[in-house]
Design a protein around this motif. Sequence first.
Motif, mmCIF file in Angstrom:
data_model
loop_
_atom_site.group_PDB
_atom_site.id
_atom_site.type_symbol
_atom_site.label_atom_id
_atom_site.label_comp_id
_atom_site.label_asym_id
_atom_site.label_seq_id
_atom_site.Cartn_x
_atom_site.Cartn_y
_atom_site.Cartn_z
ATOM 1 N N TYR A 141 0.853 -1.196 0.000
ATOM 2 C CA TYR A 141 0.000 0.000 0.000
ATOM 3 C C TYR A 141 0.884 1.239 0.000
ATOM 4 N N GLU A 142 0.348 2.308 -0.577
ATOM 5 C CA GLU A 142 1.044 3.590 -0.578
ATOM 6 C C GLU A 142 0.165 4.643 0.079
ATOM 7 N N CYS A 143 0.777 5.439 0.950
ATOM 8 C CA CYS A 143 0.070 6.508 1.664
ATOM 9 C C CYS A 143 0.793 7.822 1.365
ATOM 10 N N TYR A 144 0.040 8.811 0.948
ATOM 11 C CA TYR A 144 0.594 10.131 0.639
ATOM 12 C C TYR A 144 0.204 11.093 1.748
ATOM 13 N N LEU A 145 1.221 11.609 2.460
ATOM 14 C CA LEU A 145 0.988 12.398 3.668
ATOM 15 C C LEU A 145 1.317 13.864 3.415
ATOM 16 N N PRO A 146 0.338 14.756 3.527
ATOM 17 C CA PRO A 146 0.598 16.188 3.343
ATOM 18 C C PRO A 146 0.894 16.877 4.686
ATOM 19 N N PHE A 147 1.901 17.737 4.685
ATOM 20 C CA PHE A 147 2.273 18.510 5.865
ATOM 21 C C PHE A 147 2.399 19.974 5.481
ATOM 22 N N THR A 148 2.184 20.839 6.460
ATOM 23 C CA THR A 148 2.507 22.246 6.246
ATOM 24 C C THR A 148 4.029 22.384 6.224
ATOM 25 N N PRO A 149 4.579 23.388 5.578
ATOM 26 C CA PRO A 149 6.037 23.521 5.471
ATOM 27 C C PRO A 149 6.694 23.659 6.842
ATOM 28 N N LEU A 150 7.905 23.177 6.931
ATOM 29 C CA LEU A 150 8.716 23.347 8.133
ATOM 30 C C LEU A 150 9.057 24.826 8.315
ATOM 31 N N PRO A 151 9.340 25.274 9.545
ATOM 32 C CA PRO A 151 9.648 24.465 10.730
ATOM 33 C C PRO A 151 8.424 24.026 11.541
ATOM 34 N N ASN A 152 7.253 24.547 11.259
ATOM 35 C CA ASN A 152 6.064 24.180 12.035
ATOM 36 C C ASN A 152 5.181 23.245 11.209
ATOM 37 N N ALA A 153 5.699 22.034 10.941
ATOM 38 C CA ALA A 153 4.976 21.084 10.098
ATOM 39 C C ALA A 153 3.780 20.501 10.856
ATOM 40 N N VAL A 154 2.622 20.552 10.207
ATOM 41 C CA VAL A 154 1.386 20.007 10.775
ATOM 42 C C VAL A 154 0.765 19.059 9.751
ATOM 43 N N PHE A 155 0.322 17.904 10.224
ATOM 44 C CA PHE A 155 -0.341 16.936 9.347
ATOM 45 C C PHE A 155 -1.676 17.511 8.889
ATOM 46 N N LEU A 156 -1.879 17.606 7.575
ATOM 47 C CA LEU A 156 -3.029 18.308 7.027
ATOM 48 C C LEU A 156 -4.260 17.429 6.822
ATOM 49 N N SER A 157 -4.311 16.255 7.439
ATOM 50 C CA SER A 157 -5.440 15.374 7.250
ATOM 51 C C SER A 157 -5.778 14.675 8.562
#
Length: 252
Positions: free
Chosen positions: A228-244
């Motif tokens: 399986y493949e999972c595509y994980l979106p984050f806000t840009p560093l340095p304050n990365a937050v999982f967007l889902s």
Amino acid sequence: GYTYVRYKKMSEHGQGVEEGRRKAARKCWKATKTAVIKDTWVPLLTLPWKCAFNCLCCSCRQAGIEASRWVWQCVQCWTPLSLTVLLLWLLYRPDRFHPTVDSASLASLDLNGNSLRYNLAVDLSFRNSNRLLSISYLDVGASASYNGTSLGLAGNSLPGSFQQGPKNTTVLHAVFQGMVTVVDVQVQEGLAKELERERGSGAVRVRVRVDLTIMYKVIVKEIFFYSYECYLPFTPLPNAVFLSDSAPCFRV
């Protein structure tokens, strides 16, 4: 009178042979059914070797059954058994499930020269929605990558194997941490451009691949390999937050 007595004896002998055939066929069928249900062929060893061999086709040809009746007997035997196996497979097969990412954190993903440092943690959720079927996970592996560049394996953060009961959810914590040396200059430039582009768009995407070896039993034990493949979106560093809230993983 002699002819009548002889005819009567032959008739009685014929009826005895026919009854013997029926008993042998019933014995064969019972032994075969027990062997299939219990996933062992020991019951067939209690029969005469000829009968045990012919039980694989639900017949005892040593009893002298005609070819047409033998074929019909095979059809009568295997049709309900095949339909039962197919129905159980459609009802209880676990390959419909898809792991999901409940939460994730990206502490670092930085390219300094030819060194790509990363620190990623992912919670993978596995749900067994079947009411009767248990799943044995023989091997669980996970790897991460960014823009085609491998970030390595989850390592010792995942269990080697585990058992999951019916109507149960198991959450595994996968950790990817380390540094990758990018030797190819074109790959370095591609990574730098992609990082800059995604930071400008507001979402940095990391791919996680999950490889599973599972075993379950529907009449007989089966082992399957799934990826399986999972595509994980984050806000840009340095304050990365999982967007889902949860990211489904798709089978490949």
